[in-house]
Scaffold this motif. Structure first.
Motif, short mmCIF file in Angstrom:
data_model
loop_
_atom_site.label_atom_id
_atom_site.label_comp_id
_atom_site.label_asym_id
_atom_site.label_seq_id
_atom_site.Cartn_x
_atom_site.Cartn_y
_atom_site.Cartn_z
N THR A 13 0.21 -18.67 6.85
CA THR A 13 -0.22 -17.68 7.85
C THR A 13 0.91 -16.71 8.16
OG1 THR A 13 -1.79 -19.23 8.85
CG2 THR A 13 -1.09 -17.35 10.19
N LEU A 14 2.11 -17.24 8.38
CA LEU A 14 3.27 -16.39 8.65
C LEU A 14 3.57 -15.48 7.47
CD1 LEU A 14 5.63 -19.00 10.38
CD2 LEU A 14 4.45 -17.08 11.47
N TRP A 15 3.46 -16.04 6.26
CA TRP A 15 3.71 -15.24 5.06
C TRP A 15 2.67 -14.13 4.92
CZ3 TRP A 15 0.73 -14.28 0.71
CH2 TRP A 15 1.40 -13.59 -0.32
N THR A 16 1.41 -14.46 5.14
CA THR A 16 0.33 -13.48 5.00
C THR A 16 0.49 -12.34 5.99
OG1 THR A 16 -1.21 -15.19 4.23
CG2 THR A 16 -2.16 -13.14 5.07
N ILE A 17 0.76 -12.66 7.25
CA ILE A 17 0.92 -11.63 8.28
C ILE A 17 2.12 -10.75 7.98
CG2 ILE A 17 1.45 -11.23 10.72
CD1 ILE A 17 -0.13 -13.79 11.35
N THR A 18 3.25 -11.38 7.68
CA THR A 18 4.49 -10.63 7.43
C THR A 18 4.36 -9.72 6.22
OG1 THR A 18 5.80 -12.45 8.36
CG2 THR A 18 6.97 -10.83 7.01
N PHE A 19 3.80 -10.24 5.13
CA PHE A 19 3.70 -9.44 3.92
C PHE A 19 2.59 -8.40 4.01
CE2 PHE A 19 6.91 -12.03 2.39
CZ PHE A 19 7.32 -11.61 1.13
N ALA A 20 1.57 -8.67 4.80
CA ALA A 20 0.53 -7.66 5.03
C ALA A 20 1.12 -6.47 5.79
CB ALA A 20 -0.64 -8.25 5.80
N LEU A 21 1.90 -6.76 6.81
CA LEU A 21 2.57 -5.68 7.57
C LEU A 21 3.56 -4.93 6.70
CD1 LEU A 21 3.24 -7.53 10.96
CD2 LEU A 21 1.57 -5.72 10.53
N LEU A 22 4.31 -5.67 5.87
CA LEU A 22 5.26 -5.02 4.96
C LEU A 22 4.52 -4.14 3.96
CD1 LEU A 22 8.16 -4.69 3.99
CD2 LEU A 22 7.86 -6.74 2.56
N GLY A 23 3.39 -4.63 3.47
CA GLY A 23 2.59 -3.85 2.53
C GLY A 23 2.10 -2.55 3.15
N ILE A 24 1.71 -2.60 4.41
CA ILE A 24 1.25 -1.39 5.11
C ILE A 24 2.40 -0.40 5.25
CG2 ILE A 24 0.44 -0.50 7.33
CD1 ILE A 24 -1.12 -3.15 7.66
N LEU A 25 3.58 -0.90 5.61
CA LEU A 25 4.75 -0.02 5.74
C LEU A 25 5.10 0.62 4.40
CD1 LEU A 25 7.07 -2.20 8.05
CD2 LEU A 25 5.79 -0.14 8.67
N ILE A 26 5.03 -0.17 3.33
CA ILE A 26 5.32 0.35 1.99
C ILE A 26 4.34 1.46 1.61
CG2 ILE A 26 5.27 -0.24 -0.46
CD1 ILE A 26 6.39 -3.01 0.36
N TYR A 27 3.09 1.27 1.99
CA TYR A 27 2.04 2.25 1.66
C TYR A 27 2.20 3.53 2.48
CZ TYR A 27 -2.59 4.27 1.00
OH TYR A 27 -3.64 5.12 0.72
N VAL A 28 2.60 3.40 3.74
CA VAL A 28 2.62 4.54 4.66
C VAL A 28 3.93 5.33 4.58
CG1 VAL A 28 2.60 5.17 7.12
CG2 VAL A 28 0.99 3.48 6.25
N ILE A 29 5.06 4.63 4.43
CA ILE A 29 6.38 5.27 4.51
C ILE A 29 7.00 5.39 3.11
CG2 ILE A 29 8.66 5.16 5.59
CD1 ILE A 29 7.43 3.38 7.75
N PRO A 30 7.52 6.54 2.75
CA PRO A 30 8.20 6.71 1.46
C PRO A 30 9.33 5.70 1.28
CG PRO A 30 7.85 8.84 2.50
CD PRO A 30 7.48 7.80 3.51
N LYS A 31 9.56 5.32 0.03
CA LYS A 31 10.48 4.23 -0.29
C LYS A 31 11.88 4.42 0.30
CE LYS A 31 11.53 3.58 -4.69
NZ LYS A 31 11.41 3.07 -6.08
N ALA A 32 12.48 5.57 0.09
CA ALA A 32 13.84 5.82 0.56
C ALA A 32 13.90 5.81 2.09
CB ALA A 32 14.35 7.15 0.02
N GLU A 33 12.90 6.43 2.72
CA GLU A 33 12.87 6.50 4.18
C GLU A 33 12.70 5.10 4.78
OE1 GLU A 33 10.11 8.42 7.75
OE2 GLU A 33 9.98 9.24 5.71
#
Length: 229
Positions: A13-33
């Motif tokens: 559960t912790l892994w799913t939540i954390t990586f889902a949030l990370l995935g959203i950030l990766i999708y929304v924010i450019p890599k370098a930023e």
């Protein structure tokens, strides 16, 4: 497998939540930023800690498997095979993709001065995706969590199992973040590395169960520390 996900529910559960949030950030924010945002705060204490902590991935799995051989061969085989498989997958993808690491990426866009660097760290330039260290961290601490939970739940010690899962997840995440903090990897590399590790841990769990049920003697065998007279 139902018991597997039920018993290890907190870690996953912790892994799913954390990586889902990370995935959203990766999708929304450019890599370098995103890399700069996740690296916004550095201090001397964190520099020393993450520079030391990240080295666990370089020897930790070997040490853990070696120790388990003197306890039970079954769990040692589970971790060894999970680690070996994930390493092979990581290396194949690394050499096919050959993505630039943050050092080379920021050099190419003319913004190297913006990249947070920790003194004394040997900066790499190539084979950034996925992060091998992150994969190893999740195999070590995720695998340890699975193995300990396997025994604790059998003895109806679920509360202790959940505590172990929480601690192991925190340690795995710290290891993963160390790769970003040290500017050796981007968030995308960490995301892929952690995902590959979890897939391998899930995929090889039936092997652990199969050995325990069908080859109990091999599963419970341990290397003797001393010769009995």
């Amino acid at each position: 497998m139902k018991d597997f996900f039920k018993n290890n529910a907190l870690f996953f559960t912790l892994w799913t939540i954390t990586f889902a949030l990370l995935g959203i950030l990766i999708y929304v924010i450019p890599k370098a930023e995103l890399h700069l945002q996740m690296n916004a705060y550095h201090n001397h204490v964190f520099d020393i800690f993450f520079k030391s902590f990240t080295t666990i991935a370089e020897y930790g799995l070997f040490v853990l498997v070696f120790i388990l051989l003197f306890v039970k061969v079954g769990p040692a085989l589970y971790l060894a095979i999970s680690g070996l498989s994930s390493t092979i997958i990581i290396q194949i993808i690394k050499h096919i993709v050959n993505a630039p690491r943050p050092k080379l990426f920021f050099e190419n866009i003319g913004s190297f001065d913006m990249l947070p660097i920790v003194e004394g760290v040997n900066m790499h330039s190539h084979h950034s995706f996925p992060s091998g260290h992150t994969t190893t961290f999740f195999v070590i601490f995720g695998g340890l969590s699975v193995v300990l939970t396997y025994y604790l739940c059998k003895n109806n010690k679920n509360n202790i199992a959940y505590f172990i899962q929480f601690i192991c997840f925190c340690l795995a995440i710290l290891g993963a973040y160390s790769r970003i903090y040290l500017s050796q990897h981007f968030a995308t590399d960490v995301f892929a590395g952690g995902t590959i590790a979890m897939v391998c841990l899930i995929a090889y769990y039936p092997l652990l169960n199969w050995l325990a049920q069908k080859h109990e003697k091999l599963f419970n065998y341990k290397i003797p520390i001393y010769k009995q007279k």
